[in-house]
Design a protein around this motif. Structure first.
Motif, PDB file in Angstrom:
ATOM      1  N   GLU A 160    -101.548 -23.177 -28.373  1.00 59.31           N
ATOM      2  CA  GLU A 160    -101.500 -24.607 -28.696  1.00 59.31           C
ATOM      3  C   GLU A 160    -100.388 -25.253 -27.888  1.00 59.31           C
ATOM      4  OE1 GLU A 160    -101.890 -25.792 -32.885  1.00 59.31           O
ATOM      5  OE2 GLU A 160    -100.121 -27.050 -32.570  1.00 59.31           O
ATOM      6  N   ASP A 161    -100.699 -26.378 -27.287  1.00 64.16           N
ATOM      7  CA  ASP A 161     -99.704 -27.114 -26.522  1.00 64.16           C
ATOM      8  C   ASP A 161     -98.618 -27.629 -27.470  1.00 64.16           C
ATOM      9  OD1 ASP A 161     -99.773 -28.900 -23.575  1.00 64.16           O
ATOM     10  OD2 ASP A 161     -98.417 -29.503 -25.178  1.00 64.16           O
ATOM     11  N   ALA A 162     -97.347 -27.364 -27.123  1.00 63.71           N
ATOM     12  CA  ALA A 162     -96.238 -27.709 -28.022  1.00 63.71           C
ATOM     13  C   ALA A 162     -96.068 -29.209 -28.187  1.00 63.71           C
ATOM     14  CB  ALA A 162     -94.940 -27.097 -27.489  1.00 63.71           C
ATOM     15  N   VAL A 163     -96.578 -29.999 -27.246  1.00 63.33           N
ATOM     16  CA  VAL A 163     -96.431 -31.450 -27.327  1.00 63.33           C
ATOM     17  C   VAL A 163     -97.726 -32.104 -27.805  1.00 63.33           C
ATOM     18  CG1 VAL A 163     -96.091 -33.552 -25.963  1.00 63.33           C
ATOM     19  CG2 VAL A 163     -94.565 -31.594 -25.651  1.00 63.33           C
ATOM     20  N   THR A 164     -98.843 -31.781 -27.174  1.00 66.80           N
ATOM     21  CA  THR A 164    -100.096 -32.464 -27.509  1.00 66.80           C
ATOM     22  C   THR A 164    -100.816 -31.820 -28.688  1.00 66.80           C
ATOM     23  OG1 THR A 164    -101.452 -31.084 -26.057  1.00 66.80           O
ATOM     24  CG2 THR A 164    -100.395 -33.010 -25.059  1.00 66.80           C
ATOM     25  N   ARG A 221    -104.410 -16.500 -11.538  1.00 65.08           N
ATOM     26  CA  ARG A 221    -104.637 -17.939 -11.416  1.00 65.08           C
ATOM     27  C   ARG A 221    -106.098 -18.287 -11.761  1.00 65.08           C
ATOM     28  NH1 ARG A 221    -102.350 -23.090  -9.584  1.00 65.08           N
ATOM     29  NH2 ARG A 221    -104.119 -24.375 -10.127  1.00 65.08           N
ATOM     30  N   ARG A 229    -106.457 -18.121 -15.464  1.00 66.52           N
ATOM     31  CA  ARG A 229    -105.776 -19.285 -16.053  1.00 66.52           C
ATOM     32  C   ARG A 229    -106.618 -20.550 -15.866  1.00 66.52           C
ATOM     33  NH1 ARG A 229    -104.548 -24.350 -14.262  1.00 66.52           N
ATOM     34  NH2 ARG A 229    -102.987 -25.255 -15.641  1.00 66.52           N
ATOM     35  N   ALA A 280     -89.065 -24.591 -25.813  1.00 69.51           N
ATOM     36  CA  ALA A 280     -90.275 -24.561 -26.632  1.00 69.51           C
ATOM     37  C   ALA A 280     -90.517 -23.132 -27.094  1.00 69.51           C
ATOM     38  CB  ALA A 280     -91.455 -25.068 -25.811  1.00 69.51           C
ATOM     39  N   GLU A 295     -96.222 -16.625 -23.317  1.00 69.70           N
ATOM     40  CA  GLU A 295     -96.813 -17.820 -22.711  1.00 69.70           C
ATOM     41  C   GLU A 295     -96.272 -19.086 -23.364  1.00 69.70           C
ATOM     42  OE1 GLU A 295    -100.996 -17.277 -22.385  1.00 69.70           O
ATOM     43  OE2 GLU A 295    -101.358 -19.227 -21.453  1.00 69.70           O
ATOM     44  N   LEU A 333     -96.890 -23.415 -23.300  1.00 69.26           N
ATOM     45  CA  LEU A 333     -97.727 -24.532 -22.868  1.00 69.26           C
ATOM     46  C   LEU A 333     -97.104 -25.793 -23.440  1.00 69.26           C
ATOM     47  CD1 LEU A 333    -100.292 -25.465 -21.389  1.00 69.26           C
ATOM     48  CD2 LEU A 333    -101.553 -25.156 -23.539  1.00 69.26           C
ATOM     49  N   VAL A 334     -96.583 -26.633 -22.556  1.00 73.66           N
ATOM     50  CA  VAL A 334     -95.842 -27.818 -22.987  1.00 73.66           C
ATOM     51  C   VAL A 334     -96.357 -29.021 -22.186  1.00 73.66           C
ATOM     52  CG1 VAL A 334     -93.577 -28.864 -23.321  1.00 73.66           C
ATOM     53  CG2 VAL A 334     -93.806 -26.369 -23.387  1.00 73.66           C
ATOM     54  N   ALA A 335     -97.047 -29.920 -22.869  1.00 73.58           N
ATOM     55  CA  ALA A 335     -97.591 -31.127 -22.231  1.00 73.58           C
ATOM     56  C   ALA A 335     -98.400 -30.781 -20.977  1.00 73.58           C
ATOM     57  CB  ALA A 335     -96.465 -32.105 -21.898  1.00 73.58           C
ATOM     58  N   GLY A 336     -99.184 -29.737 -21.086  1.00 72.24           N
ATOM     59  CA  GLY A 336    -100.050 -29.338 -19.978  1.00 72.24           C
ATOM     60  C   GLY A 336     -99.383 -28.488 -18.922  1.00 72.24           C
ATOM     61  N   GLU A 344     -96.672 -18.421 -17.909  1.00 73.34           N
ATOM     62  CA  GLU A 344     -97.112 -17.191 -18.543  1.00 73.34           C
ATOM     63  C   GLU A 344     -96.524 -15.995 -17.820  1.00 73.34           C
ATOM     64  OE1 GLU A 344    -101.591 -16.441 -17.366  1.00 73.34           O
ATOM     65  OE2 GLU A 344    -101.387 -18.478 -18.105  1.00 73.34           O
ATOM     66  N   LEU A 352     -96.498 -16.528 -13.737  1.00 67.54           N
ATOM     67  CA  LEU A 352     -97.314 -17.612 -13.176  1.00 67.54           C
ATOM     68  C   LEU A 352     -96.960 -18.896 -13.908  1.00 67.54           C
ATOM     69  CD1 LEU A 352     -99.700 -18.555 -11.327  1.00 67.54           C
ATOM     70  CD2 LEU A 352    -101.196 -18.126 -13.286  1.00 67.54           C
ATOM     71  N   VAL A 394     -97.944 -23.025 -13.756  1.00 66.78           N
ATOM     72  CA  VAL A 394     -98.794 -24.075 -13.199  1.00 66.78           C
ATOM     73  C   VAL A 394     -98.484 -25.353 -13.966  1.00 66.78           C
ATOM     74  CG1 VAL A 394    -101.154 -24.826 -12.750  1.00 66.78           C
ATOM     75  CG2 VAL A 394    -100.593 -22.394 -12.629  1.00 66.78           C
ATOM     76  N   ASP A 395     -98.159 -26.410 -13.231  1.00 67.81           N
ATOM     77  CA  ASP A 395     -97.734 -27.632 -13.912  1.00 67.81           C
ATOM     78  C   ASP A 395     -98.921 -28.521 -14.278  1.00 67.81           C
ATOM     79  OD1 ASP A 395     -98.447 -29.132 -11.676  1.00 67.81           O
ATOM     80  OD2 ASP A 395     -96.411 -29.321 -10.933  1.00 67.81           O
ATOM     81  N   ASP A 443    -101.600 -29.358 -11.790  1.00 66.81           N
ATOM     82  CA  ASP A 443    -102.337 -28.201 -11.279  1.00 66.81           C
ATOM     83  C   ASP A 443    -101.658 -27.547 -10.072  1.00 66.81           C
ATOM     84  OD1 ASP A 443    -104.508 -26.577 -11.943  1.00 66.81           O
ATOM     85  OD2 ASP A 443    -105.704 -27.354 -10.277  1.00 66.81           O
ATOM     86  N   THR A 448     -99.161 -24.831  -8.489  1.00 65.44           N
ATOM     87  CA  THR A 448     -98.545 -23.549  -8.822  1.00 65.44           C
ATOM     88  C   THR A 448     -97.053 -23.647  -8.523  1.00 65.44           C
ATOM     89  OG1 THR A 448    -100.570 -22.363  -8.270  1.00 65.44           O
ATOM     90  CG2 THR A 448     -98.539 -21.078  -8.336  1.00 65.44           C
ATOM     91  N   ASP A 472     -95.303 -17.980  -8.770  1.00 63.36           N
ATOM     92  CA  ASP A 472     -96.391 -17.005  -8.658  1.00 63.36           C
ATOM     93  C   ASP A 472     -95.785 -15.757  -8.050  1.00 63.36           C
ATOM     94  OD1 ASP A 472     -98.664 -15.525  -8.219  1.00 63.36           O
ATOM     95  OD2 ASP A 472     -99.615 -16.961  -6.855  1.00 63.36           O
ATOM     96  N   ARG A 508     -89.566 -32.043 -22.264  1.00 66.20           N
ATOM     97  CA  ARG A 508     -90.607 -32.950 -22.777  1.00 66.20           C
ATOM     98  C   ARG A 508     -90.773 -32.782 -24.283  1.00 66.20           C
ATOM     99  NH1 ARG A 508     -94.818 -33.523 -17.882  1.00 66.20           N
ATOM    100  NH2 ARG A 508     -93.419 -32.874 -16.242  1.00 66.20           N
ATOM    101  N   LEU A 509     -90.599 -31.551 -24.723  1.00 65.75           N
ATOM    102  CA  LEU A 509     -90.663 -31.326 -26.169  1.00 65.75           C
ATOM    103  C   LEU A 509     -89.424 -31.889 -26.847  1.00 65.75           C
ATOM    104  CD1 LEU A 509     -92.088 -30.034 -28.588  1.00 65.75           C
ATOM    105  CD2 LEU A 509     -90.873 -27.903 -28.061  1.00 65.75           C
TER     106      LEU A 509
END
Lengths: 150, 178
Positions: free
Chosen positions: A35-39, A133, A136, B101, B116, B118-121, B125, B138, B140-141, B144, B146, B149, B172-173
């Motif tokens: 789960e995205d920590a923000v969205t 990649r 992902r 986060a 892993e 995942l923060v605002a997309g 990981e 890896l 990836v922002d 998109d 990279t 890597d 961002r969090l």
């Protein structure tokens, strides 16, 4: 990423391929959904797209629908989630989809869902980073269509 | 079974040793055997331990993974190795700061661990090998791109790119928390 190369295949770009996603949140306390920590949007981790010797196991949604089935019918039990990825994504990533109906070694070989079984191929010749990649990218492009613990 | 956690470099606080086990009943020929599974433990009462909530949650997740039986995914998933779990904890301690986060901690089918974020997309990981000695990073922002890597030696590899990236996306969090 190189320019996408069209790959002939028997599915339309908008058709969806379904992938079973391990989710045992309430029993084993672990899941392949992140789960995205923000969205707070949920999606599968890249870990859900494990590549085995034949590729990544999938079910073609058009074939399932044609058999009167749905995404829920590919979950082994109520703990599985199911992700959907458009065929166009596999094409962009140069991962051809091969039909593999009624694979051997399944515990329920007579289940009609197996008519829709496919593999995403094209995993050889990549570096570890490129493979990671690709996995992902599939995870990022997928939608959870069955998500028992959402 | 008792094991000792190597002190992550750059950490000055006492992380402590980890010990413990979980009893897993095994039935063979009508007899019940007890196999003591290794568990990770940190002295969470240690006042110098940073980020106790994040570390405690990660520790709990890792210990759940160490309890997984062979075939945990309904297929050929291997039991999670203790070295992989140790390294995952080491990486979490090494990469995070007070504003980080929380990570997701996932099993891999070969007996490794994936950590892993995942923060605002924006994703980061780290796939830890079952041996615990190697890992693949890896990042990836949200555009998109990279950002990282690379394969690293989990104990001697340079972690600052991942640490800096995690700090950056965690802002961002923190901003959302206000």
């Amino acid at each position: 990423m190189t320019e996408a190369v069209p790959i002939p295949q028997p599915f339309a770009a908008h058709d969806r391929m379904l992938r079973r996603v391990f989710d045992a949140s309430n029993t084993l306390g672990t899941t392949y959904i992140i789960e995205d920590a923000v969205t707070h949007q949920r999606r599968p981790s890249s870990a859900a797209f494990t590549v085995d010797a034949d590729g990544i196991s999938l079910y073609a949604e058009p074939i399932l629908i044609g058999a009167g089935l749905s995404a829920r019918d590919i979950a082994d039990n109520p703990l599985n989630a199911v992700a959907a990825v458009p065929v166009a994504v596999f094409t962009r990533l140069e991962l051809p989809i091969a039909k593999d109906p009624h694979p051997s070694g399944t515990p329920d070989p007579n289940h009609p869902r197996h008519a829709a079984h496919c593999f995403a191929q094209g995993w050889t010749g990549h570096t570890r980073g490129a493979l990671k990649r690709l996995r992902r990218d599939l995870a990022e492009a997928s939608d959870l269509v069955v998500d028992p613990f959402a | 079974m008792t094991a000792v956690l190597d002190q992550p470099s750059g950490l000055t606080q006492s992380v402590g040793a980890f010990t413990g086990s979980s009893d897993v009943p095994i039935h063979t020929s009508g007899q019940k055997l007890q196999i003591r599974r290794p568990q990770l433990a940190i002295d969470l009462s240690d006042q110098t331990l940073p980020r106790p909530r994040l570390v405690s949650a990660a520790l709990n997740q890792l210990n759940r993974l160490l309890e997984l039986d062979e075939g945990w995914d309904g297929q050929a998933g291997r039991a999670i190795s203790l070295p992989a779990a140790q390294t995952a904890l080491w990486l979490i301690l090494s990469l995070t700061d007070e504003d980080s986060a929380p990570p997701h901690v996932l099993p891999t089918v070969d007996g490794g661990v994936q950590v892993e974020w995942l923060v605002a997309g924006n994703g980061l990981e780290i796939e830890v090998d079952p041996s615990g000695g190697g890992a693949y990073v890896l990042a990836v922002d949200d555009s998109d791109r990279t950002r990282i890597d690379e394969e690293i030696d989990a104990h001697t590899g340079t972690l600052w790119p991942a640490r800096r990236y995690l700090a950056d996306i965690s802002k961002r969090l923190a901003a959302r928390r206000g």
